[in-house]
Design a protein around this motif. Sequence first.
Motif, PDB file in Angstrom:
ATOM      1  N   LEU A 118       0.842  -1.189   0.000  1.00 35.20           N
ATOM      2  CA  LEU A 118       0.000   0.000   0.000  1.00 35.20           C
ATOM      3  C   LEU A 118       0.885   1.249   0.000  1.00 35.20           C
ATOM      4  N   ALA A 119       0.394   2.261  -0.679  1.00 39.21           N
ATOM      5  CA  ALA A 119       1.131   3.514  -0.795  1.00 39.21           C
ATOM      6  C   ALA A 119       1.079   4.276   0.522  1.00 39.21           C
ATOM      7  N   PRO A 120       2.069   5.158   0.747  1.00 42.07           N
ATOM      8  CA  PRO A 120       2.025   5.967   1.974  1.00 42.07           C
ATOM      9  C   PRO A 120       0.779   6.856   2.047  1.00 42.07           C
ATOM     10  N   THR A 121       0.183   7.169   0.908  1.00 43.75           N
ATOM     11  CA  THR A 121      -1.019   8.018   0.923  1.00 43.75           C
ATOM     12  C   THR A 121      -2.299   7.193   0.851  1.00 43.75           C
ATOM     13  N   SER A 122      -2.179   5.872   0.979  1.00 42.54           N
ATOM     14  CA  SER A 122      -3.365   5.023   0.840  1.00 42.54           C
ATOM     15  C   SER A 122      -4.279   5.139   2.062  1.00 42.54           C
TER      16      SER A 122
ATOM     17  N   SER B 449      -3.148  -1.635  -7.279  1.00 38.28           N
ATOM     18  CA  SER B 449      -3.542  -1.844  -5.884  1.00 38.28           C
ATOM     19  C   SER B 449      -3.685  -0.520  -5.146  1.00 38.28           C
ATOM     20  N   ASN B 450      -3.325   0.572  -5.792  1.00 40.01           N
ATOM     21  CA  ASN B 450      -3.438   1.869  -5.128  1.00 40.01           C
ATOM     22  C   ASN B 450      -4.135   2.867  -6.043  1.00 40.01           C
ATOM     23  N   ASN B 451      -4.830   3.814  -5.421  1.00 35.86           N
ATOM     24  CA  ASN B 451      -5.516   4.837  -6.185  1.00 35.86           C
ATOM     25  C   ASN B 451      -4.647   6.086  -6.296  1.00 35.86           C
ATOM     26  N   GLY B 452      -5.154   7.060  -7.030  1.00 36.07           N
ATOM     27  CA  GLY B 452      -4.485   8.350  -7.117  1.00 36.07           C
ATOM     28  C   GLY B 452      -3.191   8.286  -7.899  1.00 36.07           C
ATOM     29  N   GLY B 552       3.608  11.150 -11.101  1.00 37.63           N
ATOM     30  CA  GLY B 552       3.559  10.044 -10.148  1.00 37.63           C
ATOM     31  C   GLY B 552       4.094  10.445  -8.786  1.00 37.63           C
ATOM     32  N   PRO B 553       5.341  10.050  -8.476  1.00 33.92           N
ATOM     33  CA  PRO B 553       5.880  10.245  -7.125  1.00 33.92           C
ATOM     34  C   PRO B 553       5.913  11.700  -6.671  1.00 33.92           C
ATOM     35  N   VAL B 561       2.324  15.560   1.865  1.00 37.04           N
ATOM     36  CA  VAL B 561       2.653  16.668   2.756  1.00 37.04           C
ATOM     37  C   VAL B 561       1.385  17.432   3.146  1.00 37.04           C
ATOM     38  N   LYS B 562       0.461  17.525   2.192  1.00 37.31           N
ATOM     39  CA  LYS B 562      -0.790  18.229   2.457  1.00 37.31           C
ATOM     40  C   LYS B 562      -1.748  17.390   3.307  1.00 37.31           C
ATOM     41  N   GLY B 563      -1.448  16.114   3.462  1.00 38.51           N
ATOM     42  CA  GLY B 563      -2.302  15.253   4.274  1.00 38.51           C
ATOM     43  C   GLY B 563      -3.429  14.605   3.506  1.00 38.51           C
ATOM     44  N   GLN B 564      -3.284  14.528   2.191  1.00 35.27           N
ATOM     45  CA  GLN B 564      -4.353  13.949   1.373  1.00 35.27           C
ATOM     46  C   GLN B 564      -4.238  12.424   1.315  1.00 35.27           C
ATOM     47  N   GLU B 565      -5.396  11.750   1.425  1.00 31.55           N
ATOM     48  CA  GLU B 565      -5.399  10.290   1.335  1.00 31.55           C
ATOM     49  C   GLU B 565      -6.199   9.845   0.127  1.00 31.55           C
ATOM     50  N   PHE B 566      -5.905   8.640  -0.355  1.00 34.26           N
ATOM     51  CA  PHE B 566      -6.631   8.112  -1.510  1.00 34.26           C
ATOM     52  C   PHE B 566      -7.232   6.755  -1.215  1.00 34.26           C
TER      53      PHE B 566
END
Lengths: 220, 566
Positions: A118-122, B449-452, B552-553, B561-566
């Motif tokens: 999982l990504a750090p932002t997941s 497996s990941n969004n965003g 991407g990265p 850093v902004k605290g956004q989650e996906f």
Amino acid sequence: MSTLITSPTKEKLAGGPAAEPAGPSAKGESILSHVVTSIIYTVVSVAILGVIYPLLITALGSLLFPFQAGGSMVMQNGKPVGSAIIGQLFSKPQYFQGRPSAAGKNGYDPTSTGGTNLAPTSKKLIDATKATIDGLKKANPDAQGAPPMDLVTSSGSGIDPDISPEGAYYQAPRIAKARHVALDAVRSLIAAHVRGRTFGILGEPRANVLELNLALDAQK
Amino acid sequence: MTIIGWLQAVLTFGLVLACVRPLGVYMFRVFNGQRVFLTPLVAPVEGALYKICRITPEREMGWRTYVLAMFGFSLVGFVYLYLLLRNQAWLPLNPQHFGNFAPDLAWNTAISFLTNTNWQFYSGESSMSYLSQMIGLAWHNFVSAAVGIALSVAFMRGIVRTDRKTLGNFWVDMTRSIFYVLLPISIVGALLLLWQGVPQNFSSYVDVKGIEGVTQTLTGGPMASQEIIKELGTNGGGFVGANSIAPNENPTPLSNLFEMVCIFLIAGALTYTFGRFAKDQRQGWALFIAMSLVFVAGFAAIYGAESGGNPLVQHLGVSGPNMEGKDTRFGIAATSLFATMTTDTSCGAVNGQHDSFTPLGGLIPLLNIQLGEIIFGGVGSGFYGMILFVVLTVFIAGLMVGRTPEYLGKKIERREVQLAILAILVVPLFSLVPTAIAAVSKDGLATLSNNGSHGFSEILYAFSSSTGNNGSAFGGLGPNTFYNIATGTAMFFGRFAIIVPMIALAGALAGKRAVPVTAGTFTTTSPVFVVLLLSVIVIVGLLTFLPADALGPIVEHLQMVKGQEF
């Protein structure tokens, strides 16, 4: 600016015919001969590198390092209870517990190794981590401070056999209570089983969970 | 970051450095046909092999013949592994009774190991029989690495030879790579890994009841013999799914150190071999220093990012570095170091999940691969990748001063620059175009497996890694027919569409008359050259890939850093 080719020293070639086949027919022949050579080469090299070499290592391994070669099986009362290098699932309060694992359905499945990926932002990761933290706090009400990072993050292999020394000390009050022993006894048991960095430099200090738990059982 | 963490890097690199000269000289002697200490042992085997395979070792090959021989051998190797995987269920040494591979997965895996990529859309412990591992994958580990070394050596001969147009004999170079270099080191190395705990057996999996009464299935297999060549040959295909993170592949910090040294060992030493061929050791060291600088920068970046940790997790009230996807015994420093080294080269083994790295920590492995894994390179491939940039650098330097560019006394002319550019374009072409296609297709998005933005990173990493023949992954990306075929194609072109122009370039250089060195010659051993070379690498790499990486990265970092989650 044409490419200058000097070939006065061709006779210096270590014998043999000219390097490049000239005509198209000679070229066709060489492709076929390369394939024939390739097939024989494959058969012979598979026999050496794919069969003889691993068998040799297996023979030497069972001679020199039989314990490791067999998977480092650990015994308790004469029965195998796991591998010294492979982490396993512990969930009872009187045993040290390992890190969260994404290997297999219930975790710690050596036939399905891996991490969460999982990504750090997941959101899934953050939610799961939050649940882990809450669960740890609930199970360890007497522990001091927040749970250490390794206990709230999933390992990369899913079969990580170790926890950090902080991760072990964090669980000490719970274990002492569940086993009705003094906290200091558990803490000194941890201290006795913490492994430092190799040569003081390599890797991180850690404690093997299975080893700790066997030591706990041996204390009784 | 800690001093101890940096000491690990220093120790690892120091060990590699200590081996560069002895191994470099050794390989030079081997490929030059000179006597070495193993000659009495190996020469009879070598001679017998040539006899059985009808190889005339004295026969030198021009570049076309060299490439043809390599192609013929690769074709046979591909068909062999494909058939093996399609039929493993009926073959012996399959104690878990694993079934046959589906056609698309077998195709992907066969190309993957043929091209020294070792991208894995399967998990060894749940799908690959012991026989397939041994005689299929481990064998490919040896020969695909040997082919890489052979090509490098042929390339070196092309650069330095002035008296003939030939590059050596493919079969001889490959055979010597295997029997003088890879196999002896593997035998010693496998025993070292065994000592540290890597299993080596043919047992069926065993169910063991733990002390809590929970049953666990423990796996087995001939792992040690395969693990060592996986690192030494910069292959990177793990015996088990978790690769070198798994404690049975990499049980201790010491085994980890040893595996890292093996990843750099041959590629680093080849720069010294090159110096010997060029009869000017400074040429080899110039490349080595340029490579080392990029290595240090990469490690510092990953180590810094991973030590900083994930702010989204830290907000939950815990403190510490980013341990998600890392094992306790390695920790942050050793995992960052491994990630740097495995992508500086075309190895692709991992001891931490790159997918779960912080965005900037994951960017560096991606960038390393995109630059062409030229920092020491794969066994062989990094060397000629670096030479591509050297050709480009002397060309640009020549343009600046208005002089025909030269390298090692050879004039670099139109054909050479064309071939170098052609090879340089292969990586962006086969990594960026399929990424774009995947990002807008249903099949391409189906197995993320990941969004965003991280989902996009997974795709970009997959195609960069395939084309770069690296094989490490943002492992969350799952297989389907689309990816099996698309990454397989990328791997194929990533290897052969670079090799052919490279060897053609060597062929063009071989036999060129040496131009005498004058005061106006741009020296390729000076610090100015090293800086210029690095600038060319960074500029070409960044101009090509930064736009894609930004989506991407880099975006993900800003979102985190902004605290956004996906």
